[in-house]
Enzyme design. Structure first.
Site, PDB file in Angstrom:
ATOM      1  N   GLY A   1       0.761  -1.165  -0.158  1.00 19.11           N
ATOM      2  CA  GLY A   1      -0.084   0.003  -0.129  1.00 19.11           C
ATOM      3  C   GLY A   1       0.798   1.400  -0.049  1.00 19.11           C
ATOM      4  N   SER A   2       0.321   2.293   0.444  1.00 22.15           N
ATOM      5  CA  SER A   2       1.141   3.582   0.473  1.00 22.15           C
ATOM      6  C   SER A   2       2.177   3.807   1.345  1.00 22.15           C
ATOM      7  CB  SER A   2      -0.044   4.618   1.010  1.00 22.15           C
ATOM      8  OG  SER A   2      -1.195   4.810   0.026  1.00 22.15           O
ATOM      9  N   THR A   3       2.659   2.611   2.033  1.00 16.81           N
ATOM     10  CA  THR A   3       4.137   2.726   2.731  1.00 16.81           C
ATOM     11  C   THR A   3       5.052   2.785   1.382  1.00 16.81           C
ATOM     12  OG1 THR A   3       4.055   0.348   2.832  1.00 16.81           O
ATOM     13  CG2 THR A   3       3.594   1.664   4.896  1.00 16.81           C
TER      14      THR A   3
ATOM     15  N   LYS B   1       5.056   4.326  -0.987  1.00 15.81           N
ATOM     16  CA  LYS B   1       5.176   5.857  -1.437  1.00 15.81           C
ATOM     17  C   LYS B   1       6.396   6.461  -1.330  1.00 15.81           C
ATOM     18  CE  LYS B   1       0.200   6.557  -2.194  1.00 15.81           C
ATOM     19  NZ  LYS B   1      -1.180   7.526  -1.538  1.00 15.81           N
TER      20      LYS B   1
END
Length: 482
Positions: free
Chosen positions: A220-222, A224
């Site tokens: 997920g957004s980790t 990013k």
């Protein structure tokens, strides 16, 4: 010789032949199977006839051997029960697992490094003894990880890993559901131990699975942080901007922001602000613009695609494939698509930022001590990779502080009063409407002592809501124990 006697002789010879063939088959072709069979009591007796060395955490023995006079065997006990089950493993009638397996030759005293000591013991009539295996785990951090996961994992499954970013020492490695190794190591009732083990092996929730090291999740957004690092390593700065609309077209559908609107009031958004609020569209656009090679190379520098690793427990490889398709790479840029990561891998991403861009090789065993407490072996910290430059790490650190302290920060529940925490939330869709919830972080931001990754399986909330409080508790435990 009459005919009946002749027939009897031939029949007897045939029986002896069959017996000989059967014995040969068993000894030559089934030896390994028999030796490893769960009901082979001779193997169990041999393995328990001598004391194993202890496994130690913070000067406390968390795996011990006690002589049982009635049965004349050594019983392996685990005083902390479920707390260290996955990293330590178990020594039981079914075999060895975890550290009990990887360091078996030290623990049972058969390793070459103990040969002189064992010879001297033999001369003096003393039973040989195994070595002590000292682990890097921090008891308070391990307890905080297990307690936090149990309190926040709404689906009963998840994992947490904590590293010392400066050395690579694994300070916590927790996975739920877990199990009590004592329930499958009781030699006074081997049948019950075997039965309990089989129940655990058949449980659909997989309590024997070490999710911290061996389960793969979309990060997920980790992820990013990796996408942002790619931009910074390729000439951009933390204030560089890119279009960040409410949604971007993606093949036959669209990729929206979780909050529904644009990330900067319709204007291009900076990398720093995009990390703070966890903007999807800007990071997807960065992944498209940076190209497949750059994103793949940067992910690999963080440890993805590096093959299986041993710490010394085996760690499943995390993968970030080379993705030439813009639509699929946009998904990768926000931690979805074909990305797969272990919690240990995402802790390594956080540790890289914390340690000026350098990832240290993770390790679980600090040292091995002989029965007389002399040092046999110790771990020297080693560099795993130079993932990013120190300048990139500093820029990412400042952006990650905004996640816990910024006005629009998505991970404020990971903040520690009086201590700056750098973090990043993550919510990963799993294809059936459920989401995994993530948080990676390190603290103190200006002098990191601990880097953490937490995942809550199918929590169906946000990383800031479920995972960040667990990470906070782990970080506090490490900092307060210094």
């Amino acid at each position: 010789m009459n005919k009946p006697i002749r027939r009897l002789a031939v029949f007897s010879l045939a029986l002896f032949g069959v017996l000989l063939l059967n014995t040969t088959w068993i000894q030559a072709f089934q030896a390994d199977w028999l030796r490893e069979h769960e009901f082979n009591r001779r193997d169990v007796a041999e393995r328990t006839s001598l004391p194993r060395g202890p496994i130690v955490v913070a000067n406390e023995q968390i795996a011990t051997s006690t002589f049982v006079e009635d049965g004349e065997y050594y019983q392996r006990d685990y005083p902390e029960g479920e707390l260290y089950a996955h990293p330590v493993g178990v020594f039981n009638p079914m075999g060895n697992f975890g550290i009990e397996q990887t360091h078996n030759s030290y623990l049972d005293g058969s390793d070459e490094s103990l040969m002189v000591r064992n010879f001297l013991d033999m001369l003096t009539g003393t039973d040989p003894q195994g070595a002590s295996v000292v682990l890097t785990l921090n008891p308070a951090a391990q307890q905080a990880a297990l307690d936090g996961l149990r309190a926040n994992a709404t689906n009963g499954r998840g994992a947490a890993v904590a590293l010392d970013p400066k050395t690579g020492a694994i300070l916590a490695a927790a996975s739920i559901p877990t199990y009590d190794p004592n329930s499958v190591a009781d030699l006074s009732d081997v049948n019950t131990s075997v039965e309990n083990w089989n129940k655990l092996a058949d449980d659909e929730n997989q309590p024997l699975l070490n999710r911290a090291f061996n389960e793969l999740y979309p990060p997920g957004s980790t992820f990013k942080i990796v996408t942002a690092a790619t931009a910074l390593e390729n000439g951009h700065t933390i204030e560089s901007t890119i279009d960040a609309p409410a949604a971007i077209p993606l093949g036959g559908s669209s990729l929206p922001n979780a909050f529904g609107g644009p990330c900067n009031g319709g204007a291009p958004d900076s990398i720093a602000h995009s990390i703070e609020i966890s903007c999807n569209t800007s990071m997807a656009n960065w992944a498209i613009e940076l190209g497949a090679e750059a994103l793949h190379e940067q992910a690999s520098a963080f440890g993805f695609n590096s093959g299986p690793m041993n710490v010394p427990l085996p760690v499943t490889e995390s993968s970030a494939p080379l993705e030439p398709d813009d639509n699929l790479r946009a998904q990768m840029g926000i931690g979805q698509g074909q990305l797969q990561a272990t919690p240990l891998q995402m802790a390594m991403v956080a540790a890289a930022v914390a340690n000026d861009g350098t990832i240290m090789q993770p390790y679980l065993v600090q040292e091995i001590l002989g029965p007389d407490m002399s040092e046999i072996e110790s771990t020297t910290p080693q560099v795993f990779s130079e993932a990013i430059s120190a300048d990139t790490a500093e820029q990412l650190t400042q952006a990650m502080i905004l996640v816990t302290e910024g006005a629009e920060g998505s991970g404020k529940s990971g903040a520690i009063p009086g201590i700056q925490v750098a973090g990043k939330t993550g919510t990963a869709e799993v294809g059936d409407g459920d989401t995994h919830n993530w948080f990676i972080s390190f603290a103190p931001a200006d002098d990191p002592q601990v880097a953490v990754a937490v995942v809550i399986e199918r929590g169906n909330a946000s990383g800031g809501t479920l995972a960040a409080p667990v990470a906070k508790a782990i970080m506090e435990a490490v900092i307060n124990s210094e």
